[in-house]
Motif scaffolding. Structure first.
Motif, PDB file in Angstrom:
ATOM      1  N   LEU A  22       0.813  -1.221   0.000  1.00 20.54           N
ATOM      2  CA  LEU A  22       0.000   0.000   0.000  1.00 20.54           C
ATOM      3  C   LEU A  22       0.851   1.278   0.000  1.00 20.54           C
ATOM      4  O   LEU A  22       0.317   2.365  -0.152  1.00 20.54           O
ATOM      5  N   ASN A  25       0.370   3.736  -2.635  1.00 20.28           N
ATOM      6  CA  ASN A  25      -1.013   4.172  -2.765  1.00 20.28           C
ATOM      7  C   ASN A  25      -1.677   3.683  -4.056  1.00 20.28           C
ATOM      8  O   ASN A  25      -2.221   4.470  -4.821  1.00 20.28           O
ATOM      9  N   LEU A  29      -5.479  -3.451  -5.291  1.00 20.42           N
ATOM     10  CA  LEU A  29      -4.604  -4.330  -4.515  1.00 20.42           C
ATOM     11  C   LEU A  29      -4.993  -5.762  -4.873  1.00 20.42           C
ATOM     12  O   LEU A  29      -6.160  -6.128  -4.791  1.00 20.42           O
ATOM     13  N   LYS A  52     -10.536  -1.312   5.982  1.00 22.97           N
ATOM     14  CA  LYS A  52      -9.942   0.039   5.980  1.00 22.97           C
ATOM     15  C   LYS A  52      -9.520   0.424   4.563  1.00 22.97           C
ATOM     16  O   LYS A  52      -9.759   1.539   4.111  1.00 22.97           O
ATOM     17  N   VAL A  53      -8.867  -0.514   3.881  1.00 23.54           N
ATOM     18  CA  VAL A  53      -8.401  -0.269   2.517  1.00 23.54           C
ATOM     19  C   VAL A  53      -9.609   0.024   1.614  1.00 23.54           C
ATOM     20  O   VAL A  53      -9.585   0.957   0.808  1.00 23.54           O
ATOM     21  N   GLN A  54     -10.684  -0.757   1.792  1.00 25.51           N
ATOM     22  CA  GLN A  54     -11.918  -0.545   1.020  1.00 25.51           C
ATOM     23  C   GLN A  54     -12.498   0.840   1.264  1.00 25.51           C
ATOM     24  O   GLN A  54     -12.929   1.511   0.337  1.00 25.51           O
ATOM     25  N   GLU A  56     -11.095   3.448   1.921  1.00 23.92           N
ATOM     26  CA  GLU A  56     -10.328   4.488   1.229  1.00 23.92           C
ATOM     27  C   GLU A  56     -10.645   4.501  -0.261  1.00 23.92           C
ATOM     28  O   GLU A  56     -10.000   5.197  -1.033  1.00 23.92           O
ATOM     29  N   LYS A  58     -10.377   1.986  -2.404  1.00 25.69           N
ATOM     30  CA  LYS A  58      -9.513   1.137  -3.227  1.00 25.69           C
ATOM     31  C   LYS A  58     -10.222  -0.175  -3.557  1.00 25.69           C
ATOM     32  O   LYS A  58     -11.094  -0.624  -2.826  1.00 25.69           O
ATOM     33  N   ILE A  60      -9.973  -4.173  -4.030  1.00 22.48           N
ATOM     34  CA  ILE A  60      -9.153  -5.319  -3.628  1.00 22.48           C
ATOM     35  C   ILE A  60      -9.641  -6.521  -4.423  1.00 22.48           C
ATOM     36  O   ILE A  60     -10.836  -6.821  -4.431  1.00 22.48           O
TER      37      ILE A  60
END
Length: 173
Positions: A22, A25, A29, A52-54, A56, A58, A60
């Motif tokens: 990450l 950025n 992913l 958390k990544v979702q 933002e 992003k 996956i």
């Protein structure tokens, strides 16, 4: 004290790997079995990190066998079997493909179900419980309404939907 990455415990190393991916950025992913071979607590940490990544914004893309753990996280699922994608869609899309979309378990004090005007074909008595399977939401609601309006003393009433795991099994059979 100085630690090199190879000395870290499995869960910590996995989180470090994901953290390093990450750093630049990325918008997307791609992960292969991110929670495989981890204890339940470490797996939970990975899923929290994924959410958390979702959040933002992003994307996956991940391969996993842990279907029931993935279910709350995934927005779209592809089922891969024998190197072919069988189908792609939302979790609900897959649930709609199985014949038992909703399962009602009911137990009344008397253990007798003749108060129900007519039982659906998919009703089975298991001990003192009545188990009824429905495909459509409206049929399920109509049945529940009839039960709740009756004068019967309800001991237990539950509604379940099939898990992603059971949907997968019925699709690849």
């Amino acid at each position: 004290s100085h630690h090199s990455a190879c000395e870290l415990a499995g869960g910590t190393k996995k989180r470090l790997d994901i953290g390093l991916s990450l750093v630049n950025n990325p918008d997307i992913l791609v992960l292969d079995e991110p929670a495989a071979d981890l204890d339940p607590l470490s797996r939970e940490h990975i899923w929290v990190l994924m959410r958390k990544v979702q959040q933002e914004g992003k994307t996956i893309i991940m391969a996993s066998h842990l279907l029931d753990e993935l279910e709350p996280i995934c927005t779209r699922v592809s089922i891969l079997h024998n190197q072919h994608i069988l189908d792609t869609g939302t979790v609900d899309h897959f649930r709609d493909r199985v014949s038992e979309r909703y399962v009602v378990r009911l137990q009344v004090e008397s253990g007798l179900y003749n108060f129900l005007p007519k039982l659906p074909a998919t009703a089975k008595q298991e001990g003192k419980n009545l188990v009824v399977r429905f495909q459509k939401q409206e049929d399920t609601l109509a049945f529940l309404t009839t039960v709740l309006r009756s004068r019967e003393h309800i001991i237990q009433l539950s509604l379940q939907q099939p898990s992603l795991q059971s949907v997968f099994e019925s699709l690849v059979r």
